[in-house]
Design an enzyme around this catalytic site. Sequence first.
Site, short mmCIF file in Angstrom:
data_model
loop_
_atom_site.label_atom_id
_atom_site.label_comp_id
_atom_site.label_asym_id
_atom_site.label_seq_id
_atom_site.Cartn_x
_atom_site.Cartn_y
_atom_site.Cartn_z
N ARG A 47 0.86 -1.18 0.00
CA ARG A 47 0.00 0.00 0.00
C ARG A 47 0.90 1.23 0.00
O ARG A 47 1.87 1.30 0.77
CB ARG A 47 -0.86 -0.03 1.27
CG ARG A 47 -1.81 1.12 1.40
CD ARG A 47 -2.53 1.09 2.74
NE ARG A 47 -2.01 2.14 3.59
CZ ARG A 47 -2.69 2.75 4.55
NH1 ARG A 47 -3.94 2.39 4.81
NH2 ARG A 47 -2.15 3.68 5.29
N TYR A 81 -3.15 11.77 5.61
CA TYR A 81 -3.41 10.43 6.18
C TYR A 81 -2.37 9.40 5.69
O TYR A 81 -1.99 9.39 4.53
CB TYR A 81 -4.81 9.93 5.77
CG TYR A 81 -4.91 8.46 6.01
CD1 TYR A 81 -5.07 7.97 7.30
CD2 TYR A 81 -4.71 7.54 4.98
CE1 TYR A 81 -5.07 6.62 7.55
CE2 TYR A 81 -4.71 6.18 5.22
CZ TYR A 81 -4.89 5.72 6.51
OH TYR A 81 -4.85 4.38 6.75
N ASP A 107 -5.26 3.83 -0.05
CA ASP A 107 -6.39 4.05 0.86
C ASP A 107 -6.84 5.51 0.77
O ASP A 107 -6.07 6.42 1.06
CB ASP A 107 -5.92 3.72 2.30
CG ASP A 107 -7.07 3.63 3.29
OD1 ASP A 107 -8.18 4.11 2.97
OD2 ASP A 107 -6.85 3.07 4.39
N HIS A 153 -9.30 6.63 2.61
CA HIS A 153 -9.70 6.92 3.99
C HIS A 153 -10.93 7.82 4.08
O HIS A 153 -10.95 8.82 4.82
CB HIS A 153 -8.53 7.48 4.80
CG HIS A 153 -8.43 6.86 6.16
ND1 HIS A 153 -8.77 7.52 7.31
CD2 HIS A 153 -8.05 5.62 6.55
CE1 HIS A 153 -8.60 6.73 8.35
NE2 HIS A 153 -8.16 5.57 7.92
N GLU A 206 -9.07 1.74 -1.68
CA GLU A 206 -9.82 1.43 -0.45
C GLU A 206 -10.57 2.66 0.08
O GLU A 206 -10.05 3.78 -0.01
CB GLU A 206 -8.80 0.95 0.58
CG GLU A 206 -9.32 0.78 1.98
CD GLU A 206 -8.21 0.37 2.94
OE1 GLU A 206 -7.15 -0.12 2.49
OE2 GLU A 206 -8.39 0.56 4.15
N GLU A 219 -13.47 -1.73 6.66
CA GLU A 219 -12.73 -1.87 7.92
C GLU A 219 -13.53 -1.33 9.10
O GLU A 219 -13.28 -1.72 10.23
CB GLU A 219 -11.34 -1.21 7.84
CG GLU A 219 -11.37 0.30 7.71
CD GLU A 219 -9.98 0.92 7.59
OE1 GLU A 219 -9.09 0.30 6.98
OE2 GLU A 219 -9.79 2.03 8.10
N ARG A 259 -13.51 -5.68 3.55
CA ARG A 259 -12.41 -5.49 4.51
C ARG A 259 -12.80 -5.73 5.97
O ARG A 259 -12.02 -5.44 6.89
CB ARG A 259 -11.87 -4.05 4.39
CG ARG A 259 -11.41 -3.71 3.02
CD ARG A 259 -9.96 -3.33 2.92
NE ARG A 259 -9.45 -2.48 3.96
CZ ARG A 259 -8.45 -2.83 4.78
NH1 ARG A 259 -7.88 -4.01 4.69
NH2 ARG A 259 -8.02 -1.97 5.68
N GLU A 300 -4.17 -7.45 5.25
CA GLU A 300 -3.34 -6.31 5.62
C GLU A 300 -2.41 -6.70 6.77
O GLU A 300 -2.82 -7.42 7.69
CB GLU A 300 -4.23 -5.14 6.05
CG GLU A 300 -3.44 -3.90 6.43
CD GLU A 300 -4.35 -2.73 6.85
OE1 GLU A 300 -5.53 -2.97 7.15
OE2 GLU A 300 -3.86 -1.59 6.86
N TRP A 351 -11.65 12.00 8.98
CA TRP A 351 -10.22 11.67 9.11
C TRP A 351 -9.93 10.40 8.35
O TRP A 351 -10.71 9.56 8.16
CB TRP A 351 -9.80 11.50 10.56
CG TRP A 351 -8.35 11.08 10.59
CD1 TRP A 351 -7.26 11.86 10.30
CD2 TRP A 351 -7.84 9.76 10.84
NE1 TRP A 351 -6.12 11.11 10.35
CE2 TRP A 351 -6.44 9.82 10.67
CE3 TRP A 351 -8.43 8.55 11.15
CZ2 TRP A 351 -5.62 8.70 10.83
CZ3 TRP A 351 -7.63 7.44 11.32
CH2 TRP A 351 -6.24 7.52 11.18
C1 CS2 Z 1 -6.33 2.16 7.93
C2 CS2 Z 1 -6.13 2.13 9.40
O1 CS2 Z 1 -5.25 0.11 7.90
C3 CS2 Z 1 -5.97 0.85 7.28
O2 CS2 Z 1 -6.39 0.65 6.17
O3 CS2 Z 1 -7.45 2.71 7.40
O4 CS2 Z 1 -4.85 2.64 9.61
C4 CS2 Z 1 -7.12 2.91 10.26
O5 CS2 Z 1 -6.94 4.26 10.08
C5 CS2 Z 1 -6.92 2.51 11.68
O6 CS2 Z 1 -7.10 1.15 11.81
C6 CS2 Z 1 -7.84 3.29 12.59
O7 CS2 Z 1 -7.88 2.71 13.83
MG MG Z 2 -8.04 1.73 5.64
#
Ligand code: CS2
Ligand code: MG
Length: 402
Positions: free
Chosen positions: A147, A159, A210, A212, A236, A262, A283, A339, A402
């Site tokens: 990634r 991020y 990602d 995010h 993602e 996630e 995810r 991951e 975020w």
């Molecule tokens: C992220 C994470 O791993 C990922 O893909 O999106 O770093 C996420 O921000 C954290 O798990 C938040 O707790």
């Molecule tokens: Mg993520």
Amino acid sequence: MKIVAAKVIVCSPGRNFVTLKIETDQGVYGIGDGTLNGRELSVVSYLEEHVVPCLIGMDPRRIEDIWQYLYRGAYWRRGPVTMRAIAAVDMALWDIKAKMAGMPLYDLLGGKSRDRVMVYGHANGSDIDETVDAVGQYIDLGYKAIRAQTGVPGIKDAYGVGRGKLYYEPADAALPSVTGWDTRKALNHVPRLFEKLRQTYGFDHHLLHDGHHRYTPQEAANLGKMLEPYQLFWLEDCTPAENQEAFRIVRQHTVTPLAVGEIFNTIWDAKDLIQNQLIDYIRATVVGAGGLTHLRRIADLASLYQIRTGCHGATDLSPVTMGCALHFDTWVPNFGIQEYMRHTEETDAVFPHDYRFEDGHLICGETPGHGVDINEDLAAKYPYKRAYLPVARLQDGTMWNW
Ligand code: CS2
Ligand code: MG
């Protein structure tokens, strides 16, 4: 057989973890993870006040019934706190059952579908050149999938960018730190990162990115389209998924594969995305989505639509979740990728485990159970420290995702 004790262990060997240990009258115990990043103590209280008293005296072999008892029985369904508490119990019960059967957990789930599990690591840097170098380091370490996230000029603490290390920890402050976001700047910058990565390393490795939850569906579609020449493994969380329909807009405009989930905690968060084939990878993971009992239902639904798994595996998912996820990944027929963000040495010491990294893959061990334990004496040396994830604001001060 009866559950005679259940205790919640909170420790912070580099970051906070919430661990549940369930003990039985036969001397066999099981371990589960209930960590909810930045909101850890809410799960501790849910478990201690509302779950543990019900567990005492129950038969730990009745995993399904206990899951239904905690889910239906609370009346208040779903949500990250409830589902993490249920997940912690579920993981511990599967651990107990597999230990009693004398089998590694994957055998109990249905046996191996593969010998090893492809993982992706996190490469990042403050600018494109640094990220390109970081991807090179992962390639040298043997990773097949990486990634890539980069700092963006004009965005404060973009991020996914660490502090010059191979791994980073986003929950790093006693109060949320304020980061920035600017979609225009990101859309200018991110495609250039992947152009440079493909020019430098070719097309042999899988590359992931990602978003995010930062883009609107139209912006995400635009990004997906711009990234098409670089053949990503996935894009993602390109847009928030509370409205599952939003992914239809992204899907209509780009063939870049999409991953999401996630932050999902039940099958209901993913049902429309899966049934309408709006995503390629789901995810959801063991701790987030109610344990193995529920995650396998999500995976089974996804398999009907050729959607594959890509379990979340950031540092806030403890080695206990990683152990369970690897047994799940080893079994699940529609596996995609896992991951893998490495934990600190302190964390690895508190949670002795038998999985190992080899040639871009993780391999789960053969110990009966899920193969992860907790060293309680060592855990006691790392007391809880409040730590928040950052927040993000636009240039004009507007609160963003975020
Ligand atoms: C992220 C994470 O791993 C990922 O893909 O999106 O770093 C996420 O921000 C954290 O798990 C938040 O707790
Ligand atoms: Mg993520």
